[in-house]
Design a protein around this motif. Structure first.
Motif, short mmCIF file in Angstrom:
data_model
loop_
_atom_site.label_atom_id
_atom_site.label_comp_id
_atom_site.label_asym_id
_atom_site.label_seq_id
_atom_site.Cartn_x
_atom_site.Cartn_y
_atom_site.Cartn_z
N ILE A 20 0.84 -1.20 0.00
CA ILE A 20 0.00 0.00 0.00
C ILE A 20 0.87 1.24 0.00
O ILE A 20 0.59 2.22 -0.71
CB ILE A 20 -0.96 -0.01 1.21
CG1 ILE A 20 -2.01 -1.09 1.01
CG2 ILE A 20 -1.62 1.35 1.38
CD1 ILE A 20 -2.90 -1.29 2.21
N GLY A 21 1.94 1.21 0.74
CA GLY A 21 2.86 2.36 0.78
C GLY A 21 3.51 2.62 -0.55
O GLY A 21 3.69 3.76 -0.96
N ARG A 22 3.88 1.62 -1.26
CA ARG A 22 4.51 1.79 -2.57
C ARG A 22 3.50 2.28 -3.59
O ARG A 22 3.83 3.05 -4.48
CB ARG A 22 5.10 0.47 -3.05
CG ARG A 22 6.38 0.13 -2.36
CD ARG A 22 6.99 -1.11 -2.95
NE ARG A 22 8.13 -1.51 -2.14
CZ ARG A 22 8.57 -2.73 -2.03
NH1 ARG A 22 7.97 -3.70 -2.69
NH2 ARG A 22 9.61 -3.00 -1.28
N LYS A 23 2.27 1.81 -3.45
CA LYS A 23 1.24 2.19 -4.41
C LYS A 23 0.86 3.65 -4.25
O LYS A 23 0.65 4.35 -5.23
CB LYS A 23 0.02 1.29 -4.23
CG LYS A 23 -0.92 1.33 -5.38
CD LYS A 23 -1.81 0.13 -5.33
CE LYS A 23 -2.36 -0.06 -6.70
NZ LYS A 23 -2.48 -1.32 -7.21
N THR A 24 0.79 4.13 -3.00
CA THR A 24 0.38 5.52 -2.78
C THR A 24 1.54 6.49 -2.95
O THR A 24 1.34 7.62 -3.33
CB THR A 24 -0.19 5.70 -1.36
OG1 THR A 24 0.81 5.32 -0.42
CG2 THR A 24 -1.44 4.88 -1.18
N ASN A 25 2.79 6.07 -2.68
CA ASN A 25 3.95 6.96 -2.76
C ASN A 25 5.10 6.23 -3.45
O ASN A 25 6.01 5.76 -2.80
CB ASN A 25 4.36 7.40 -1.35
CG ASN A 25 5.42 8.47 -1.39
OD1 ASN A 25 5.71 9.03 -2.44
ND2 ASN A 25 5.99 8.75 -0.23
N PRO A 26 5.05 6.15 -4.78
CA PRO A 26 6.13 5.43 -5.45
C PRO A 26 7.44 6.19 -5.32
O PRO A 26 7.49 7.41 -5.50
CB PRO A 26 5.67 5.35 -6.91
CG PRO A 26 4.70 6.45 -7.07
CD PRO A 26 4.07 6.68 -5.72
N GLU A 27 8.49 5.49 -5.00
CA GLU A 27 9.81 6.09 -4.81
C GLU A 27 10.68 5.72 -6.00
O GLU A 27 10.77 4.55 -6.36
CB GLU A 27 10.41 5.54 -3.51
CG GLU A 27 11.60 6.31 -3.04
CD GLU A 27 12.03 5.79 -1.68
OE1 GLU A 27 13.24 5.60 -1.51
OE2 GLU A 27 11.16 5.55 -0.84
N PRO A 28 11.35 6.68 -6.57
CA PRO A 28 12.19 6.34 -7.72
C PRO A 28 13.36 5.46 -7.30
O PRO A 28 13.83 5.55 -6.17
CB PRO A 28 12.67 7.69 -8.25
CG PRO A 28 12.42 8.67 -7.16
CD PRO A 28 11.33 8.11 -6.31
N GLU A 29 13.81 4.66 -8.22
CA GLU A 29 14.88 3.69 -7.95
C GLU A 29 16.18 4.35 -7.52
O GLU A 29 16.79 3.90 -6.56
CB GLU A 29 15.09 2.81 -9.19
CG GLU A 29 16.07 1.69 -9.00
CD GLU A 29 15.57 0.63 -8.05
OE1 GLU A 29 16.40 -0.03 -7.39
OE2 GLU A 29 14.35 0.45 -7.93
#
Length: 149
Positions: free
Chosen positions: A106-115
Motif C-alpha cells: 500500500i505504501g509503494r502504491k500511494t507513494n512510489p519512490e524512484p529507484e
C-alpha cells in the motif's frame, strides 16, 4: 623443750588446716548455690529453646511445601508457554508478515519512490561510522569522497 616445740608446731599446723578447711567449705557452699541458681535459670531457657526449635522446624516444613508448589507452578507455566508458542507462534508470524507485506504494498502504491533515490539512501556501517554504499561514485554531480556524513 623439744616436746613443747613439737606441740606448738602441731597446734600451728592444725590451726592452718582448720582455716583452709573452713575456706574450702565456704567455697563449696558458694559453688553449690551457684550451680542451683544456674540450674533454675537453665531449665526454663532450655524449654524455651526447645519450643523455638520446634516452631522453626514447623515453619521450615511450610516453606518447603511452598517451594515445592512454586516449582510445580513454574514447570506448568513453562509447559503452557511452550504449548502456546507452538500453537500460535507460527500462525501469528505468518499474519504479521502478511500485514507487513500489505503495508509495504500500500505504501509503494500511494507513494512510489524512484529507484535511484532508494539507492542513495542506503548506507553501510563500518567500524562505528556510516559510509555511503557506492563509495567513489558521483552523486548529483559531486564526488562522495568529498562529502561529510
Amino acid at each position: 623443750m623439744a616436746g613443747i616445740l613439737v606441740a606448738v608446731f602441731w597446734a600451728i599446723l592444725v590451726s592452718f588446716l582448720a582455716v583452709v578447711l573452713v575456706r574450702l567449705a565456704q567455697t563449696l557452699r558458694a559453688t553449690t548455690k551457684l550451680v542451683a541458681d544456674v540450674t533454675e535459670q537453665a531449665v526454663p531457657l532450655l524449654a524455651d529453646a526447645s519450643a523455638t526449635v520446634r516452631s522453626a522446624q514447623t515453619q521450615l516444613d511450610k516453606v518447603d511445601a511452598i517451594a515445592t508448589d512454586v516449582q510445580e507452578v513454574t514447570s506448568n507455566a513453562s509447559a503452557l508457554s511452550t504449548t502456546v508458542a507452538s500453537a500460535f507462534g507460527g500462525p501469528l508470524v505468518k499474519v504479521a508478515a502478511f500485514g507487513y507485506g500489505v503495508r509495504q504494498a500500500i505504501g509503494r502504491k500511494t507513494n512510489p519512490e524512484p529507484e535511484p533515490a532508494r539507492r542513495e539512501a542506503r548506507r553501510t556501517v563500518v567500524v562505528g561510522r556510516t559510509v555511503p554504499a557506492a563509495r567513489g561514485r558521483k552523486r548529483n554531480g559531486r564526488s562522495s569522497r568529498g562529502s561529510k556524513d
